[in-house]
Scaffold this motif. Structure first.
Motif, short mmCIF file in Angstrom:
data_model
loop_
_atom_site.label_atom_id
_atom_site.label_comp_id
_atom_site.label_asym_id
_atom_site.label_seq_id
_atom_site.Cartn_x
_atom_site.Cartn_y
_atom_site.Cartn_z
N VAL A 1 0.84 -1.20 0.00
CA VAL A 1 0.00 0.00 0.00
C VAL A 1 0.88 1.25 0.00
O VAL A 1 0.64 2.20 -0.76
CB VAL A 1 -0.95 0.00 1.22
CG1 VAL A 1 -1.56 1.40 1.43
CG2 VAL A 1 -2.06 -1.02 1.03
N CYS A 2 1.90 1.25 0.85
CA CYS A 2 2.82 2.39 0.91
C CYS A 2 3.54 2.58 -0.43
O CYS A 2 3.72 3.71 -0.90
CB CYS A 2 3.83 2.21 2.03
SG CYS A 2 3.11 2.30 3.70
N GLN A 3 3.95 1.47 -1.03
CA GLN A 3 4.62 1.54 -2.34
C GLN A 3 3.69 2.11 -3.40
O GLN A 3 4.11 2.93 -4.22
CB GLN A 3 5.10 0.15 -2.75
CG GLN A 3 6.27 -0.37 -1.94
CD GLN A 3 6.58 -1.82 -2.25
OE1 GLN A 3 6.03 -2.41 -3.18
NE2 GLN A 3 7.46 -2.42 -1.46
N ARG A 4 2.42 1.69 -3.38
CA ARG A 4 1.45 2.19 -4.36
C ARG A 4 1.25 3.71 -4.19
O ARG A 4 1.17 4.46 -5.17
CB ARG A 4 0.10 1.50 -4.19
CG ARG A 4 0.11 0.03 -4.53
CD ARG A 4 0.18 -0.22 -6.03
NE ARG A 4 0.04 -1.63 -6.32
CZ ARG A 4 1.04 -2.51 -6.32
NH1 ARG A 4 2.26 -2.09 -6.05
NH2 ARG A 4 0.83 -3.79 -6.59
N GLN B 1 -5.09 11.30 -3.41
CA GLN B 1 -5.65 12.63 -3.71
C GLN B 1 -5.56 13.53 -2.49
O GLN B 1 -5.24 14.73 -2.59
CB GLN B 1 -7.11 12.50 -4.15
CG GLN B 1 -7.76 13.82 -4.55
CD GLN B 1 -7.05 14.49 -5.70
OE1 GLN B 1 -6.85 13.88 -6.75
NE2 GLN B 1 -6.66 15.75 -5.52
N HIS B 2 -5.82 12.96 -1.33
CA HIS B 2 -5.74 13.70 -0.07
C HIS B 2 -4.32 14.21 0.15
O HIS B 2 -4.10 15.39 0.47
CB HIS B 2 -6.17 12.77 1.06
CG HIS B 2 -6.22 13.41 2.41
ND1 HIS B 2 -6.52 14.73 2.61
CD2 HIS B 2 -6.04 12.88 3.65
CE1 HIS B 2 -6.50 15.00 3.91
NE2 HIS B 2 -6.20 13.89 4.55
N ASN C 1 -7.36 -2.55 -3.32
CA ASN C 1 -8.45 -1.59 -3.15
C ASN C 1 -8.03 -0.24 -3.75
O ASN C 1 -7.59 0.67 -3.07
CB ASN C 1 -8.79 -1.42 -1.66
CG ASN C 1 -10.10 -0.68 -1.46
OD1 ASN C 1 -10.49 0.15 -2.26
ND2 ASN C 1 -10.76 -0.98 -0.34
N LEU C 2 -8.16 -0.14 -5.06
CA LEU C 2 -7.70 1.05 -5.77
C LEU C 2 -8.50 2.30 -5.42
O LEU C 2 -7.96 3.41 -5.45
CB LEU C 2 -7.76 0.80 -7.28
CG LEU C 2 -6.95 -0.39 -7.80
CD1 LEU C 2 -7.09 -0.52 -9.31
CD2 LEU C 2 -5.47 -0.25 -7.40
N GLU D 1 4.32 5.41 -5.53
CA GLU D 1 4.35 5.34 -6.99
C GLU D 1 3.38 6.35 -7.62
O GLU D 1 3.72 7.06 -8.56
CB GLU D 1 4.00 3.93 -7.47
CG GLU D 1 5.09 2.90 -7.19
CD GLU D 1 4.61 1.47 -7.41
OE1 GLU D 1 3.42 1.30 -7.77
OE2 GLU D 1 5.41 0.54 -7.22
N LYS D 2 2.15 6.38 -7.10
CA LYS D 2 1.15 7.28 -7.65
C LYS D 2 1.51 8.75 -7.46
O LYS D 2 1.06 9.62 -8.21
CB LYS D 2 -0.22 6.97 -7.05
CG LYS D 2 -0.85 5.68 -7.56
CD LYS D 2 -2.18 5.40 -6.90
CE LYS D 2 -2.84 4.16 -7.51
NZ LYS D 2 -3.33 4.40 -8.88
#
Length: 295
Positions: A67-70, A255-256, A246-247, A73-74
């Motif tokens: 989750v942290c990596q995602r 976004q936050h 859970n995208l 990345e984003k």
């Protein structure tokens, strides 16, 4: 209504793939947040910042690191130089305490409980997080999963950043540590899925055999999760079922964070003092009393 206004009203729970919102007046308890300067200064030759501190908890192999990596990345942070990153991640595993000789022998036989709160040096974790919140550059030790020890010669430097993610099974367990977070995420993944992930990981990456992994899981990991980790789920502002799959939840969190990163230093300071994580998300169909998150 602006994103900040929306995020200042309610706590958010990502449940069943959507976010359920619960109204609650809540103050963020940090170590004297009001005493922190809204302006950036120079510390150790680097720009000093008061970061937005996010805790990411969940059971073993729940997907906390992913989750942290995602998120990284984003936000386009994964391939930046350490000194240029505005978002950084730290693992609670770096704060396992040094084992005694007898504990080390038990660990080699798979008979030491690394999922128990006593296995961690919570005082050291607390001190490092306070330094991070003070805008200081810090050295975080590296943990060797094969030798079950903190490496005396290896560490990685965490430079002042705008957002710092702290992931670990018990990051919400210690009250003094928990109160430092501006936002708390809990990665909620099915126990069978977590076991299916842990077995090949421990065998291939950590040099353990199947019997040892299963014995450790049944005797230590599973009971410790139920006694120490799972009860901390109630402290979470955002619950992420299915982890990195859970995208919807991850995109909302990204976004936050993106909105926060766009703010000026003064606005960041105001947002932190107001409690940025006491928030709501537009378009959330569930309200308190109508499918609120389970405990």
């Amino acid at each position: 209504m602006s994103m900040l206004g929306l995020f200042q009203k309610c706590r958010v729970s990502a449940y069943c793939g959507v976010l359920s919102v619960r109204k609650q007046v809540r103050s963020i308890h940090t170590f004297k947040m009001a005493e922190k300067s809204a302006d950036y200064s120079t510390t150790n030759g680097f720009e000093s910042k008061t970061p937005f501190l996010i805790g990411v908890a969940g059971g073993t192999a729940s997907g906390k690191s992913t989750v942290c990596q995602r998120i990284m990345e984003k936000l386009g942070q994964q391939h930046k130089e350490q000194t240029e990153r505005r978002v950084v991640c730290i693992s609670q595993d770096s704060f396992y305490r040094t084992l005694t000789p007898s504990e080390r022998l038990r660990a080699e036989r798979g008979q030491f409980n690394f999922d128990h709160p006593d296995a961690f040096d919570d005082k050291k974790l607390l001190a490092i997080l306070k330094d991070i919140l003070a805008g200081k550059k810090v050295e975080v030790p590296e943990y060797d999963y094969i030798t079950n020890s903190i490496s005396p010669h290896r560490s990685h430097t965490i430079y002042p950043a705008d957002v710092v993610l702290i992931e670990g099974i018990l990051v919400f367990y210690f009250p003094e540590v928990r109160e430092l977070f501006h936002m708390k995420l809990f990665v909620d993944t099915d126990s069978d899925t977590r076991l299916a992930r842990r077995v090949p990981r421990d065998i291939m990456e950590r040099g353990r055999d199947l019997e040892q992994v299963l014995n450790q899981y049944m005797n230590f990991v599973k009971p410790a999760f139920e006694e120490f980790c799972l009860p901390t789920k109630k402290f979470a502002d955002v619950i992420i079922p299915r982890g990195a799959d859970n995208l919807v939840a991850i995109d909302l969190i990204v976004q936050h964070i993106s909105d926060y990163l766009k703010r000026s230093p003064a606005d960041k300071s105001i947002a932190l003092e107001l409690g940025l994580s006491s928030s709501s998300v537009p378009g959330s169909p569930q309200r308190a009393g109508k499918g609120g998150r389970p405990h």
